[in-house]
Motif scaffolding. Structure first.
Motif, PDB file in Angstrom:
ATOM      1  N   GLN A  35       0.779  -1.637   0.243  1.00  0.00           N
ATOM      2  CA  GLN A  35       0.007   0.135   0.071  1.00  0.00           C
ATOM      3  C   GLN A  35       0.610   1.796  -0.015  1.00  0.00           C
ATOM      4  O   GLN A  35       0.238   2.332  -1.023  1.00  0.00           O
ATOM      5  CB  GLN A  35      -1.159  -0.007   0.960  1.00  0.00           C
ATOM      6  CG  GLN A  35      -1.821  -1.192   1.182  1.00  0.00           C
ATOM      7  CD  GLN A  35      -2.906  -1.349   2.551  1.00  0.00           C
ATOM      8  OE1 GLN A  35      -3.503   0.099   2.840  1.00  0.00           O
ATOM      9  NE2 GLN A  35      -3.514  -1.880   2.937  1.00  0.00           N
ATOM     10  N   SER A  36       2.093   1.160   0.425  1.00  0.00           N
ATOM     11  CA  SER A  36       2.761   2.319   0.598  1.00  0.00           C
ATOM     12  C   SER A  36       3.555   2.661  -0.332  1.00  0.00           C
ATOM     13  O   SER A  36       3.649   4.341  -1.200  1.00  0.00           O
ATOM     14  CB  SER A  36       3.819   2.343   2.126  1.00  0.00           C
ATOM     15  OG  SER A  36       4.233   0.962   1.460  1.00  0.00           O
ATOM     16  N   GLN A  37       3.910   1.640  -0.747  1.00  0.00           N
ATOM     17  CA  GLN A  37       4.391   1.745  -2.290  1.00  0.00           C
ATOM     18  C   GLN A  37       3.951   2.510  -3.042  1.00  0.00           C
ATOM     19  O   GLN A  37       3.735   3.190  -3.717  1.00  0.00           O
ATOM     20  CB  GLN A  37       5.273   0.722  -3.093  1.00  0.00           C
ATOM     21  CG  GLN A  37       5.745   0.241  -3.714  1.00  0.00           C
ATOM     22  CD  GLN A  37       6.123  -0.833  -4.137  1.00  0.00           C
ATOM     23  OE1 GLN A  37       6.344  -1.861  -3.302  1.00  0.00           O
ATOM     24  NE2 GLN A  37       7.369  -1.090  -5.947  1.00  0.00           N
ATOM     25  N   ALA A  38       2.735   1.538  -3.515  1.00  0.00           N
ATOM     26  CA  ALA A  38       2.177   2.161  -4.353  1.00  0.00           C
ATOM     27  C   ALA A  38       1.700   3.599  -4.358  1.00  0.00           C
ATOM     28  O   ALA A  38       1.241   4.641  -5.144  1.00  0.00           O
ATOM     29  CB  ALA A  38       0.845   1.553  -4.245  1.00  0.00           C
ATOM     30  N   LEU A  39       0.970   4.087  -3.001  1.00  0.00           N
ATOM     31  CA  LEU A  39       0.226   5.678  -2.609  1.00  0.00           C
ATOM     32  C   LEU A  39       1.909   6.445  -3.066  1.00  0.00           C
ATOM     33  O   LEU A  39       1.615   7.320  -3.581  1.00  0.00           O
ATOM     34  CB  LEU A  39       0.551   5.703  -1.515  1.00  0.00           C
ATOM     35  CG  LEU A  39       0.009   6.785  -0.517  1.00  0.00           C
ATOM     36  CD1 LEU A  39      -1.135   7.209  -1.823  1.00  0.00           C
ATOM     37  CD2 LEU A  39      -0.225   6.596   1.333  1.00  0.00           C
ATOM     38  N   ALA A  40       3.147   6.365  -3.005  1.00  0.00           N
ATOM     39  CA  ALA A  40       4.226   6.947  -2.669  1.00  0.00           C
ATOM     40  C   ALA A  40       4.500   7.158  -4.263  1.00  0.00           C
ATOM     41  O   ALA A  40       4.806   8.455  -4.860  1.00  0.00           O
ATOM     42  CB  ALA A  40       5.671   6.255  -2.856  1.00  0.00           C
ATOM     43  N   ARG A  41       4.009   5.763  -4.643  1.00  0.00           N
ATOM     44  CA  ARG A  41       4.193   6.229  -6.680  1.00  0.00           C
ATOM     45  C   ARG A  41       3.316   7.162  -6.656  1.00  0.00           C
ATOM     46  O   ARG A  41       3.215   7.423  -7.933  1.00  0.00           O
ATOM     47  CB  ARG A  41       4.012   4.821  -7.245  1.00  0.00           C
ATOM     48  CG  ARG A  41       4.368   4.890  -8.859  1.00  0.00           C
ATOM     49  CD  ARG A  41       4.719   3.224  -9.060  1.00  0.00           C
ATOM     50  NE  ARG A  41       6.199   2.762  -8.593  1.00  0.00           N
ATOM     51  CZ  ARG A  41       5.945   1.572  -9.195  1.00  0.00           C
ATOM     52  NH1 ARG A  41       5.203   1.214  -9.986  1.00  0.00           N
ATOM     53  NH2 ARG A  41       6.990   1.195  -8.576  1.00  0.00           N
ATOM     54  N   VAL A  93       9.972  -0.398  -0.674  1.00  0.00           N
ATOM     55  CA  VAL A  93      11.155  -1.121  -1.367  1.00  0.00           C
ATOM     56  C   VAL A  93      12.221  -1.911  -0.553  1.00  0.00           C
ATOM     57  O   VAL A  93      12.095  -3.457  -0.565  1.00  0.00           O
ATOM     58  CB  VAL A  93      11.164  -1.163  -2.589  1.00  0.00           C
ATOM     59  CG1 VAL A  93      11.801  -2.019  -3.252  1.00  0.00           C
ATOM     60  CG2 VAL A  93      10.547  -0.275  -4.010  1.00  0.00           C
ATOM     61  N   SER A  94      12.504  -1.280   0.284  1.00  0.00           N
ATOM     62  CA  SER A  94      13.703  -1.517   1.058  1.00  0.00           C
ATOM     63  C   SER A  94      13.285  -2.592   2.426  1.00  0.00           C
ATOM     64  O   SER A  94      14.103  -3.675   2.940  1.00  0.00           O
ATOM     65  CB  SER A  94      15.145  -0.064   1.541  1.00  0.00           C
ATOM     66  OG  SER A  94      15.690  -0.643   2.341  1.00  0.00           O
TER      67      SER A  94
END
Length: 685
Positions: free
Chosen positions: A76-82, A94-95
């Motif tokens: 969720q955080s990766q999709a929102l950040a992108r 990702v890390s």
């Protein structure tokens, strides 16, 4: 006792992950923190950087308890950040995903994600993330016992930590490198790394690594026959382990000291160390209070053997342990032993002083016993008083229960009359309800039979439709592949042979007329020959693309490698990296190999023609039961919603081939951010 190589490897992997996460994630991992963060996430639905950080925080708080629970929050955080173009938040997400996969034991996936972190890093602000990624890649190789590769990446991470002047993470990397060198049998290198770790500032070192590094120093000296240095290192490790209560490492140090003493003929000391190891193992079962008496017994053995200084040291350690644990009996015993030892040495003043302290502790112990006896008597008195109150209360309850029984008997007479009337009504109602239920069951059964027959027909129609679609797709792809082979064979055997004959004839004519030709005519003959040569090469290249012999003879991995080598020569500004896992000595089904080869051809040619990329990564990874294809570039990217019909044909061809194989395709691209294409294809067992 824990096996040392296994303990070292587990400690190294956990140390790498701790180095890759933040300090807060190392300490705040309680369920209360997780609940607090989840509450803040629910109260902050806005799609901004704060929500990305909160989701990453939730993942950090649960990753060590259950890595699988952390992954949904990280996605969720990766999709929102992108979505909001928050580069830093996406990189951190990702890390942490890489760390979660590493904790789950999926080293390959963790390695892929750490490499993505390296590619995502943009400037000086992200250099620390690059160093951590290198460090964690080394950890994935350690999980797979690939120590040479682990050493290479850990050294790269260490160099960056030293450049960034990050002593904390540098110390962790040095400890891991020392362990790896020991596992590889390179003891001089292990000694060098361990000594480099010990030179780090004390504030950044960890007690466990301190003891482990000292043990490694001793073991390296021992292997190189430097026994005095080995003894000194083992004894220092023993002191540190006892200081920090690390009983496994204390036992390891004693085992090594026992072996060293036995090797040099100091059998009595070796026996003492062996007994201490046994005592420590028993102590791990009994608890920390046993340490006081274990040390006292060891001191008595040393005193009996005439080693009075060592006996004094053990008695003093027993006294310190008793003080630390508040053990009065242990303190009294330690003072008595120290007094007896002082008397044996002729120091009667010290003996008297220790006897006085033993008596004082004994008085305290006696007073404590009396106080406990008084407390016990008071407790007994309170208990008897409460029992009397309880007896009186029970008598009152019994009287109340007798009254209740009288009232209950009266109610039972009334209820018996009512039950007689109710039974008559219930029988009539039951007959009516039973008739209605039977009728409803018959209707429901009929409907279920009808619905089941209808559903079965629909399932059969759907299966037949899917079978026809698969047959259609298979026929189309087989026909396309057959046509490619035919055209490739015709070009190679027909046009190619004719051009070769033309070249021979023109070359022979040139030789016959060489003396009679003017320089300009000779140059034109040469140009014609060059043009024929270029045509032959072009026909051969087209023929090989249409009919790849490498795919037929050597398999998918080598055919893709040969194709990428050809593309590298034609597109020199594009740097291509290929990684294959599990395909070098394995052949797949010819239909799968052919379809995947055409998919890779289409993707690579699209990158060369349209992406304007300078780097491209292609990975083919075979897992049990499936094959994953990942193609990633750093080109200009595109928006899937705005693709024209001529551009979308290639993607539709790729989708149809992957669908024909029963797989799934995912395309991730945005303008200015490059493109990532992932295809997963099932494989038969």
């Amino acid at each position: 006792m824990i096996s040392t190589p296994l303990f070292v490897r587990c400690l190294a992997v956990v140390g790498l992950l701790l180095g890759g996460l933040t300090a807060r994630a190392q300490t705040d991992m309680s369920p209360r923190l997780t609940d607090s963060l989840l509450t803040r996430v629910r109260n902050h639905p806005q799609a901004d950087t704060v929500r990305v950080k909160l989701l990453n925080g939730v993942a950090r708080s649960v990753i060590f308890r259950d890595p699988s629970k952390a992954l949904p929050y990280l996605r969720q955080s990766q999709a929102l950040a992108r979505q909001i173009s928050y580069h830093r938040g996406e990189l951190v997400s990702v890390s942490i995903q890489a760390a979660a996969y590493q904790l789950r034991g999926d080293a390959d996936s963790a390695r892929i994600l750490n490499r993505r972190v390296i590619r995502m890093a943009r400037g000086p602000k992200d250099e620390k993330d690059i160093a951590k990624a290198y460090n964690n890649i080394g950890g994935t190789f350690m999980q797979q016992d690939r120590y040479d590769s682990a050493h290479y990446y850990l050294v790269r991470g260490l160099r960056m930590y030293e450049k960034l002047n990050d002593h904390l993470l540098a110390a962790s990397a040095l400890g891991n490198l020392s362990n790896i060198s020991k596992l590889l049998g390179d003891y001089p290198q292990a000694l060098e790394y361990a000594q480099a770790y010990q030179r780090q500032p004390a504030a950044v070192r960890q007690p466990t690594y301190d003891v482990t590094s000292m043990l490694l120093v001793g073991e390296a000296h021992d292997k190189m026959n430097h026994r005095p240095e080995a003894r000194q290192a083992y004894e220092q490790a023993l002191v540190l382990a006892r200081k920090h209560g690390l009983k496994v490492q204390e036992s390891d140090a004693l085992v090594r000291l026992a072996a060293l003493n036995k090797a040099v003929g100091r059998l009595a000391e070796a026996e003492v160390a062996s007994r201490l190891v046994q005592d420590i193992n028993r102590q791990m079962v009994k608890g920390d209070d046993a340490r006081t008496f274990i040390l006292a017994d060891a001191g008595r053995q040393q005193q009996r053997q005439g080693h009075l200084k060592e006996a004094r040291r053990l008695f003093e350690r027993s006294l310190a342990a008793a003080n630390e644990q508040g053990n009065l009996r242990g303190r009294q015993q330690a003072h008595e032993l120290l007094g007896g030892l002082a008397a044996a040495l002729g120091d009667y003043r010290e003996a008297y002083r220790q006897r006085i302290r033993a008596g004082q502790v004994g008085d305290s112990l006696l007073n404590g016993t009396k106080a406990r006896e008084l407390a016990l008597a008071q407790t007994q008195f309170d208990t008897e008083r409460k029992d009397a109150q309880n007896r009186e209360l029970r008598q009152q309850q019994q009287l109340q229960q007798a009254e209740n029984r009288v009232l209950a008997s009266q109610k039972e007479v009334q209820q018996a009359q009512l039950r007689t009337q109710e039974q008559t009504l219930r029988r009539r109602n039951f007959q009516l309800i039973a008739s209605l239920v039977i009728a409803g069951l018959l209707l429901g059964l009929g409907y279920l039979l009808y619905a089941r027959r209808r559903l079965r027909r629909e399932v059969e129609f759907a299966q037949e439709r899917q079978t026809l679609e698969r047959l259609r797709a298979s026929a189309v792809l087989d026909a396309e592949e057959a046509e490619r082979r035919r055209i490739g064979a015709d070009l190679h055997d027909g046009v190619g042979q004719m051009l070769s004959v033309v070249k021979l004839n023109v070359d022979a004519l040139n030789e016959e007329l060489q003396t009679a030709l003017s320089p300009d005519q000779s140059r034109r003959f040469t140009d014609a020959l060059d043009l024929v040569d270029e045509s032959v090469r072009e026909v051969r290249s087209i023929s090989h693309n249409l009919l790849p012999n490498a795919l037929i003879k050597r398999g998918l991995a080598l055919a893709v490698r040969e194709f990428l080598d050809t593309m590298q020569r034609s597109a020199r500004r594009l740097r291509i990296r290929l990684e294959t896992l599990g395909l070098d000595d394995t052949r797949l089904d010819p239909a799968v190999e052919s379809a995947l080869y055409r998919v890779i051809q289409e993707l690579v040619q699209n990158i060369v023609k349209h992406a304007q990329a300078t780097e491209m990564d292609l990975q083919l990874i075979r897992h049990p039961g499936e094959l994953t294809l990942l193609v990633e570039d750093n080109g200009i990217g595109f928006d899937l919603a705005t693709l024209g019909p001529e551009v979308g044909i290639g993607l539709r061809n790729i989708e149809s081939r992957v669908s024909y194989l029963g797989g799934t395709l995912h395309v991730d691209s945005r303008p200015g951010r490059g493109t990532t294409v992932t295809a997963t294809v099932p494989l038969p067992e």
